[in-house]
Design an enzyme around this catalytic site. Sequence first.
Site, short mmCIF file in Angstrom:
data_model
loop_
_atom_site.label_atom_id
_atom_site.label_comp_id
_atom_site.label_asym_id
_atom_site.label_seq_id
_atom_site.Cartn_x
_atom_site.Cartn_y
_atom_site.Cartn_z
N ASP A 143 1.21 -1.09 -0.38
CA ASP A 143 0.49 0.38 0.00
C ASP A 143 0.65 0.76 0.48
O ASP A 143 0.27 2.10 -0.12
CB ASP A 143 -0.68 -0.15 1.15
N ASP A 464 -10.87 -7.32 11.13
CA ASP A 464 -11.20 -8.35 11.32
C ASP A 464 -11.60 -8.51 12.51
O ASP A 464 -12.04 -10.17 12.06
CB ASP A 464 -9.11 -8.72 11.86
O1 UPG Z 1 -3.82 1.07 4.68
C1 UPG Z 1 -2.71 0.06 5.50
C2 UPG Z 1 -2.41 0.05 6.39
C3 UPG Z 1 -2.37 -1.33 7.10
N1 UPG Z 1 -1.30 -2.38 6.36
C4 UPG Z 1 -1.07 -3.63 7.24
O2 UPG Z 1 -2.05 -4.24 8.12
C5 UPG Z 1 -1.16 -4.79 9.28
C6 UPG Z 1 -1.35 -4.22 9.71
O3 UPG Z 1 -1.19 -3.37 10.84
P1 UPG Z 1 -0.56 -2.86 11.98
O4 UPG Z 1 -0.43 -1.56 12.05
O5 UPG Z 1 0.94 -3.54 12.31
O6 UPG Z 1 -1.38 -2.50 13.17
P2 UPG Z 1 -1.57 -3.91 14.26
O7 UPG Z 1 -2.76 -2.75 15.16
O8 UPG Z 1 -0.29 -4.34 14.78
O9 UPG Z 1 -1.93 -4.85 14.00
C7 UPG Z 1 -3.80 -5.74 14.05
O10 UPG Z 1 -4.38 -5.05 14.01
C8 UPG Z 1 -4.86 -5.16 12.96
C9 UPG Z 1 -6.68 -4.12 13.06
O11 UPG Z 1 -6.56 -3.05 13.50
C10 UPG Z 1 -5.28 -6.17 12.20
O12 UPG Z 1 -5.71 -5.22 11.09
C11 UPG Z 1 -3.95 -6.80 12.26
O13 UPG Z 1 -4.14 -8.27 11.35
C12 UPG Z 1 -3.75 -7.12 13.83
O14 UPG Z 1 -2.46 -7.77 13.32
C13 UPG Z 1 0.12 -3.93 7.72
O15 UPG Z 1 0.64 -5.21 7.69
C14 UPG Z 1 -0.33 -2.88 7.24
O16 UPG Z 1 1.10 -3.38 6.41
C15 UPG Z 1 -2.41 -2.36 5.07
O17 UPG Z 1 -1.99 -3.00 4.31
N2 UPG Z 1 -3.13 -0.95 4.99
#
Ligand code: UPG
Length: 740
Positions: A143, A464
């Site tokens: 993205d 999710d």
């Molecule tokens: O516009 C976006 C924003 C995020 N991501 C991806 O989403 C994932 C999760 O993002 P992260 O910043 O690591 O968020 P976390 O809070 O650690 O993630 C948890 O919480 C998210 C929901 O808030 C879920 O989507 C994730 O799967 C879950 O692991 C990463 O691989 C990002 O690259 C995208 O692909 N596009």
Amino acid sequence: MMAINIQDSTLLPLQEKIVHKNTTARAIELVILSLLVSLLVFRVLSFKDQDHHLPWLLALLCESWFTFNWILVMSTKWNQCSTKAYPERLLNRISESEFPAVDVFVTTADAILEPSIITMNTVLSLLAVDYPANKLALYLSDDGCSPLTYYSLVETTKFAKVWVPFCKKYNVKVRAPFRYFTPETTPLEDDSLEFQQEWKKMKNEYGDLYKKIELAAQRPIPCDRNSDFADFCDVHRSDHPTIIKIISENKEGNPSDLPHVIYVSREKSSKHQHHYKAGAMNVLTRVSGIMTNAPLMLNLDCDMYMNNPQVFLHAMCMVFGFKNEEECGFVQFPQAFYNGLKDDPFGNQLANLYYLALGICGIQGTFYGGTNCFHKRKVIYGSSPYDTIKSDIENEDLRKIFGKSIKLQESAAQILSRSNVKIESQKRPSSFVEEAIRVASCKYEYGTAWGTQIGWMYGSATEDILTGLTIHGKGWKSVMCTPEPPPFLGCAPSSYPSANVQQRRWATGLLEILFTNKNPLLLTIKGNLWFRQALAYIWLSTWAIRSIPELCYAILPSYCIITGSHFLPKINEPMFVILGCLFVIYNLYVLWEFRRLNLSFRMWWNLQRMGRVTSMTAYLFACLSVIFKILGLSNVVFEVTQKEESNDDDDSGRFTYDTSPMIVPGVAILLVSLTALVSGMSRLGEVGFGEMFCSVLVTLCFSEYLKGLFGKGKYRIPSSTIWKAGGVALFFVQLCRRLP
Ligand SMILES: O=c1ccn([C@@H]2O[C@H](COP(=O)(O)OP(=O)(O)O[C@H]3O[C@H](CO)[C@@H](O)[C@H](O)[C@H]3O)[C@@H](O)[C@H]2O)c(=O)[nH]1
Ligand SMILES: [Mn+2]
């Protein structure tokens, strides 16, 4: 004799449900519930005897909320189960050639916050998984539309051609090189000479890859219209056409080659909403539907590397292990962290939710956690366990649901009509790039069911949980699988500000769910969500709301001390005994839970403390975000969390602060409590013991902020924050004094 043995082993189950006995815990939970209820009864009965009705009423309201929350927690924890897989029995049941194909999705969004080398390690570990490579395709969604990510993926795939055979030949346990080649590890003396040599060679090659990526990160990749990077010339991350590149293709369908590796950066335009991660997942689902159309999909955050090469086999045990299809809508593996700080100082590693997680598995099945999850494509395509196999879906219906692409409609019809395993895996994704680009466009989803009925659901920053809820709402159950070693490991935010931002995003997204048409109560009434599963979802989605009663309860002691009123009974009243028992039993109960999980006393204290602090800061702002969204004043944004390779810094657990307004209410409460304590000390005879005690507790909970008031550099709370908080605190104290 032989024949009988084989017969027997094919009859052994692939998975087994294990019930965890929790009689003692249940008894204590009931005691706590009855204490809570008696407390409420006493409050109501003694209401009219009070000189000051306001604090008494507020306390009653807060305690009612706490009781309600406790009922949700109890209901969720009541039946605890887990599921064990027996991968060693799998091959007796089905031959490797019959294994279903799996499309693996990795998402990244920002090459700076999510350093490429981390994402590439995730990719490497997955390419090396123990599963026939001709059944796998790896899609990396970018993205950030970053040439660096693309370049890294090309180089990584080259390295994978030596890394994967090395891992498989020597049955390497940890297949993410950055965790395998730590500075401390060297091959053992008694390893073969050949291995030692290859090990060194591999270490050097990984070192080269690392340097290449690091160098590329420092110097922007030049725009050359004749090179492979032409597509990335003059593009802006939020405004560019789709870029899809096939980096490696397993044309021969050879099980020991590399899987297909495909780079996808979906179209972005400022005119169209892109729905953050959910949008990215839907594009991946469609692109893979066109290119490989595997019946199973595994999705991973870019930092979640595969740590147990057998994980696919465990997943297959769940996919094939149930007689009844509806038992397994998706297979979720736990989220664990490799960089988890000792004793969880910021309270964001979720270790304390273990028993709740077992409890959900005892109802309709685990929540979907956004990563580490195997989905069935047909479930994502909206089928329900009660559907009979459809062989003739109307083309018109397919178009309305899946969109204009005929190829996608056909592939979807195939998924919805056939049993999973029979779908042949596609050998030439490169023949479908044009069509894939079409379905990855911004406009493709308009007038279709993507994000509303099929795919990853829109409308919540925690896509999710919303997506999992939708699946449960159809009547599917889900399975949690917990092999050892932990199958996936990722990064937990390692600084206080980023942990806080993540908590706010979660709480915001969870609360948003209540205001969608997938509200858990609606899905129980109109859909097939189990009632107790709905209660579990309500517990989860109300994290943000908790901020209000917690905040109110934290201010009450100060308010009472300053105004000379009471919200707690006097020491000699019977109600005081109830409150005392409640306080002691509840805290011992939580401590006992921690001890059973082998978590330290420090961790218990950290999580108790941070539970309060996070509620009153991040969750409060989550509430505001949702209110602003409902009023149409602002949108919720997905702020990506910073990922780091490791944190070997000695001070890594210390609190640092930025100028985010989120901690203002916390600092204000601390200042009010301190004021109240000082003023209470001078009038010890007048003020209640309970109120003083609670003020001390509140101050202790905010002890880190207290240090932050006097810290230096980044460890100091910024002056602007202190001034704002001071203003709020002063206003509140004056208000208390003026109130009648
Ligand atoms: O516009 C976006 C924003 C995020 N991501 C991806 O989403 C994932 C999760 O993002 P992260 O910043 O690591 O968020 P976390 O809070 O650690 O993630 C948890 O919480 C998210 C929901 O808030 C879920 O989507 C994730 O799967 C879950 O692991 C990463 O691989 C990002 O690259 C995208 O692909 N596009
Ligand atoms: Mn993450």
